[in-house]
Design a protein around this motif. Structure first.
Motif, PDB file in Angstrom:
ATOM      1  N   GLU A 184      54.367  18.484 -35.026  1.00  0.00           N
ATOM      2  CA  GLU A 184      55.301  18.174 -34.113  1.00  0.00           C
ATOM      3  C   GLU A 184      56.273  19.249 -33.899  1.00  0.00           C
ATOM      4  O   GLU A 184      56.877  19.622 -32.887  1.00  0.00           O
ATOM      5  CB  GLU A 184      56.281  16.889 -34.885  1.00  0.00           C
ATOM      6  CG  GLU A 184      57.354  16.565 -34.132  1.00  0.00           C
ATOM      7  CD  GLU A 184      58.678  17.266 -34.331  1.00  0.00           C
ATOM      8  OE1 GLU A 184      58.999  17.922 -35.223  1.00  0.00           O
ATOM      9  OE2 GLU A 184      59.513  16.989 -33.439  1.00  0.00           O
ATOM     10  N   THR A 185      56.538  20.424 -35.140  1.00  0.00           N
ATOM     11  CA  THR A 185      57.193  21.342 -34.977  1.00  0.00           C
ATOM     12  C   THR A 185      56.754  22.463 -33.907  1.00  0.00           C
ATOM     13  O   THR A 185      57.320  22.837 -33.010  1.00  0.00           O
ATOM     14  CB  THR A 185      57.209  22.267 -36.509  1.00  0.00           C
ATOM     15  OG1 THR A 185      58.025  21.216 -37.197  1.00  0.00           O
ATOM     16  CG2 THR A 185      58.137  23.310 -36.191  1.00  0.00           C
ATOM     17  N   ARG A 186      55.366  22.765 -33.939  1.00  0.00           N
ATOM     18  CA  ARG A 186      54.735  23.509 -32.962  1.00  0.00           C
ATOM     19  C   ARG A 186      54.817  23.142 -31.451  1.00  0.00           C
ATOM     20  O   ARG A 186      55.067  23.660 -30.705  1.00  0.00           O
ATOM     21  CB  ARG A 186      53.245  23.799 -33.483  1.00  0.00           C
ATOM     22  CG  ARG A 186      53.044  24.785 -34.542  1.00  0.00           C
ATOM     23  CD  ARG A 186      51.617  25.022 -34.569  1.00  0.00           C
ATOM     24  NE  ARG A 186      50.601  23.759 -34.778  1.00  0.00           N
ATOM     25  CZ  ARG A 186      49.993  23.585 -36.138  1.00  0.00           C
ATOM     26  NH1 ARG A 186      50.583  24.263 -37.019  1.00  0.00           N
ATOM     27  NH2 ARG A 186      49.486  22.673 -35.940  1.00  0.00           N
ATOM     28  N   GLU A 187      54.591  21.730 -31.327  1.00  0.00           N
ATOM     29  CA  GLU A 187      54.488  20.989 -29.966  1.00  0.00           C
ATOM     30  C   GLU A 187      56.242  21.373 -29.534  1.00  0.00           C
ATOM     31  O   GLU A 187      56.407  21.675 -28.327  1.00  0.00           O
ATOM     32  CB  GLU A 187      54.218  19.613 -29.998  1.00  0.00           C
ATOM     33  CG  GLU A 187      54.230  18.993 -28.608  1.00  0.00           C
ATOM     34  CD  GLU A 187      53.539  17.658 -29.027  1.00  0.00           C
ATOM     35  OE1 GLU A 187      54.162  16.772 -29.500  1.00  0.00           O
ATOM     36  OE2 GLU A 187      52.499  17.595 -28.190  1.00  0.00           O
ATOM     37  N   ARG A 188      57.221  21.104 -30.308  1.00  0.00           N
ATOM     38  CA  ARG A 188      58.481  21.426 -29.929  1.00  0.00           C
ATOM     39  C   ARG A 188      58.885  22.496 -29.536  1.00  0.00           C
ATOM     40  O   ARG A 188      59.597  22.853 -28.515  1.00  0.00           O
ATOM     41  CB  ARG A 188      59.325  20.769 -31.165  1.00  0.00           C
ATOM     42  CG  ARG A 188      60.711  20.656 -30.643  1.00  0.00           C
ATOM     43  CD  ARG A 188      61.755  19.852 -31.595  1.00  0.00           C
ATOM     44  NE  ARG A 188      62.102  21.056 -32.658  1.00  0.00           N
ATOM     45  CZ  ARG A 188      61.469  21.281 -33.858  1.00  0.00           C
ATOM     46  NH1 ARG A 188      60.656  20.290 -34.442  1.00  0.00           N
ATOM     47  NH2 ARG A 188      61.693  22.041 -34.758  1.00  0.00           N
ATOM     48  N   LYS A 189      58.478  23.652 -30.206  1.00  0.00           N
ATOM     49  CA  LYS A 189      58.532  24.998 -30.067  1.00  0.00           C
ATOM     50  C   LYS A 189      57.985  25.268 -28.783  1.00  0.00           C
ATOM     51  O   LYS A 189      58.491  26.155 -27.765  1.00  0.00           O
ATOM     52  CB  LYS A 189      58.136  25.716 -31.110  1.00  0.00           C
ATOM     53  CG  LYS A 189      58.400  27.366 -30.995  1.00  0.00           C
ATOM     54  CD  LYS A 189      57.771  28.174 -32.145  1.00  0.00           C
ATOM     55  CE  LYS A 189      58.496  27.813 -33.552  1.00  0.00           C
ATOM     56  NZ  LYS A 189      57.953  28.652 -34.652  1.00  0.00           N
ATOM     57  N   ASP A 190      56.703  24.818 -28.509  1.00  0.00           N
ATOM     58  CA  ASP A 190      56.053  25.193 -27.443  1.00  0.00           C
ATOM     59  C   ASP A 190      56.609  24.750 -25.901  1.00  0.00           C
ATOM     60  O   ASP A 190      56.741  25.199 -25.014  1.00  0.00           O
ATOM     61  CB  ASP A 190      54.480  24.546 -27.261  1.00  0.00           C
ATOM     62  CG  ASP A 190      53.776  25.183 -28.292  1.00  0.00           C
ATOM     63  OD1 ASP A 190      54.093  26.259 -28.696  1.00  0.00           O
ATOM     64  OD2 ASP A 190      52.743  24.984 -28.774  1.00  0.00           O
ATOM     65  N   LEU A 191      57.276  23.492 -26.036  1.00  0.00           N
ATOM     66  CA  LEU A 191      57.931  23.047 -25.128  1.00  0.00           C
ATOM     67  C   LEU A 191      59.221  23.293 -24.972  1.00  0.00           C
ATOM     68  O   LEU A 191      59.994  22.806 -23.968  1.00  0.00           O
ATOM     69  CB  LEU A 191      57.762  21.255 -25.115  1.00  0.00           C
ATOM     70  CG  LEU A 191      56.407  20.552 -25.196  1.00  0.00           C
ATOM     71  CD1 LEU A 191      56.423  19.142 -25.318  1.00  0.00           C
ATOM     72  CD2 LEU A 191      55.942  21.132 -23.927  1.00  0.00           C
ATOM     73  N   ARG A 192      59.821  24.106 -26.128  1.00  0.00           N
ATOM     74  CA  ARG A 192      61.276  24.718 -25.991  1.00  0.00           C
ATOM     75  C   ARG A 192      62.122  23.593 -25.847  1.00  0.00           C
ATOM     76  O   ARG A 192      63.013  23.613 -25.023  1.00  0.00           O
ATOM     77  CB  ARG A 192      61.419  25.789 -24.944  1.00  0.00           C
ATOM     78  CG  ARG A 192      60.452  27.095 -25.059  1.00  0.00           C
ATOM     79  CD  ARG A 192      60.771  27.809 -24.126  1.00  0.00           C
ATOM     80  NE  ARG A 192      60.173  29.316 -24.301  1.00  0.00           N
ATOM     81  CZ  ARG A 192      58.935  29.364 -24.066  1.00  0.00           C
ATOM     82  NH1 ARG A 192      58.185  28.761 -23.697  1.00  0.00           N
ATOM     83  NH2 ARG A 192      58.382  30.779 -24.195  1.00  0.00           N
ATOM     84  N   ARG A 193      61.867  22.560 -26.740  1.00  0.00           N
ATOM     85  CA  ARG A 193      62.885  21.595 -26.627  1.00  0.00           C
ATOM     86  C   ARG A 193      63.181  21.005 -28.137  1.00  0.00           C
ATOM     87  O   ARG A 193      62.359  20.902 -28.848  1.00  0.00           O
ATOM     88  CB  ARG A 193      62.347  20.369 -25.635  1.00  0.00           C
ATOM     89  CG  ARG A 193      61.132  19.523 -26.498  1.00  0.00           C
ATOM     90  CD  ARG A 193      60.754  18.573 -25.290  1.00  0.00           C
ATOM     91  NE  ARG A 193      59.701  17.700 -26.196  1.00  0.00           N
ATOM     92  CZ  ARG A 193      58.921  17.013 -25.260  1.00  0.00           C
ATOM     93  NH1 ARG A 193      59.021  16.542 -23.872  1.00  0.00           N
ATOM     94  NH2 ARG A 193      57.953  16.131 -25.895  1.00  0.00           N
TER      95      ARG A 193
END
Length: 245
Positions: A195-204
């Motif tokens: 979840e942390t990586r995905e949030r960072k990738d989407l910059r949100r």
């Protein structure tokens, strides 16, 4: 039903890794790729047990049904087989939306076989046997362990027949296994990291970030398990003693 001569040759070729003979039997002799051996196994299940990737690819190209093969791949700790089966399963939706790998009999209440995959999903099994690579792969593909409280089973009368008693017992086992996975540090950690990586990738930012925090989830699950110990009759001791954790 007795196997035909061609079917016997087919299973022998699969077990022996004889890919050319398997192709010929499927294409020229029209052997059903999903027929079952005398032991009730499909050719794909045999190939998974042998971790025969090339054989699996041939069978999958010829529309072999995956069935319980994914459970076998997880049980055998074979990430390569899991990757191949997930990539070729037409029942798994594509994209990054959250997905849940169903139990083998999730839609079949009539048949209570007692097979292990009736009480687990492949992801839950991967968590419980502690295979970090497979857990990371499945979570990365968007799979998750559903909270059982989101899909509570119906109420059953204590005086109902044996079939309803077995269904209730099955649902209790499913709930127990699911909470074992949800409360497992391996699942908590990989879910949070993904979840942390995905949030960072989407910059949100995400309103679920706090909820997914490992410490927060552990505390929340402990409270849930304490509550369940008061309600779950069949496996009350498992919840009370903390064996689930």
């Amino acid at each position: 039903m007795k196997l035909s001569v061609d079917e016997v040759a087919f299973f022998e070729a699969v077990r022996g890794g004889k890919t050319e003979i398997v192709k010929e039997l499927i294409n020229a002799k029209h052997v059903d790729v999903n027929c079952k051996s005398d032991n009730g196994e499909t050719a794909l299940q045999i190939a998974v047990e042998e971790e025969a990737i090339e054989m699996m690819q041939i069978l999958l190209r010829n529309k072999a049904e995956i069935g319980s093969a994914l459970f076998q791949a997880v049980r055998n700790n074979s990430l390569q087989c899991v990757r191949l089966l997930v990539a070729n399963d037409p029942n798994i939706p594509r994209g990054k939306a959250p997905k849940t790998l169903d139990r083998a009999t999730a839609t079949t209440i009539e048949g209570i076989s007692g097979s292990f995959d009736e009480f687990l999903t492949p992801l839950v099994l991967a968590v419980l046997i502690g295979n970090s690579e497979i857990v990371e792969f499945l979570i990365g593909k968007g799979f998750k362990v559903e909270d059982p409280q989101l899909h509570e089973a119906g109420d059953f009368d204590d005086q109902n027949d044996e079939k309803e008693t077995m269904i209730r017992l099955r649902e209790s086992l499913v709930k127990l296994n699911t909470y074992r996975a949800l409360a497992n540090p391996l699942y908590i950690a990989h879910s949070f990291l993904h979840e942390t990586r995905e949030r960072k990738d989407l910059r949100r930012s995400s309103s679920n970030h706090l909820i997914n925090d490992p410490l927060f989830r552990s505390i929340s699950l402990k409270k849930t398990l304490k509550d369940l110990s008061s309600n779950e009759r069949e496996f009350r001791d498992d919840y009370v003693t903390g064996q689930i954790l």
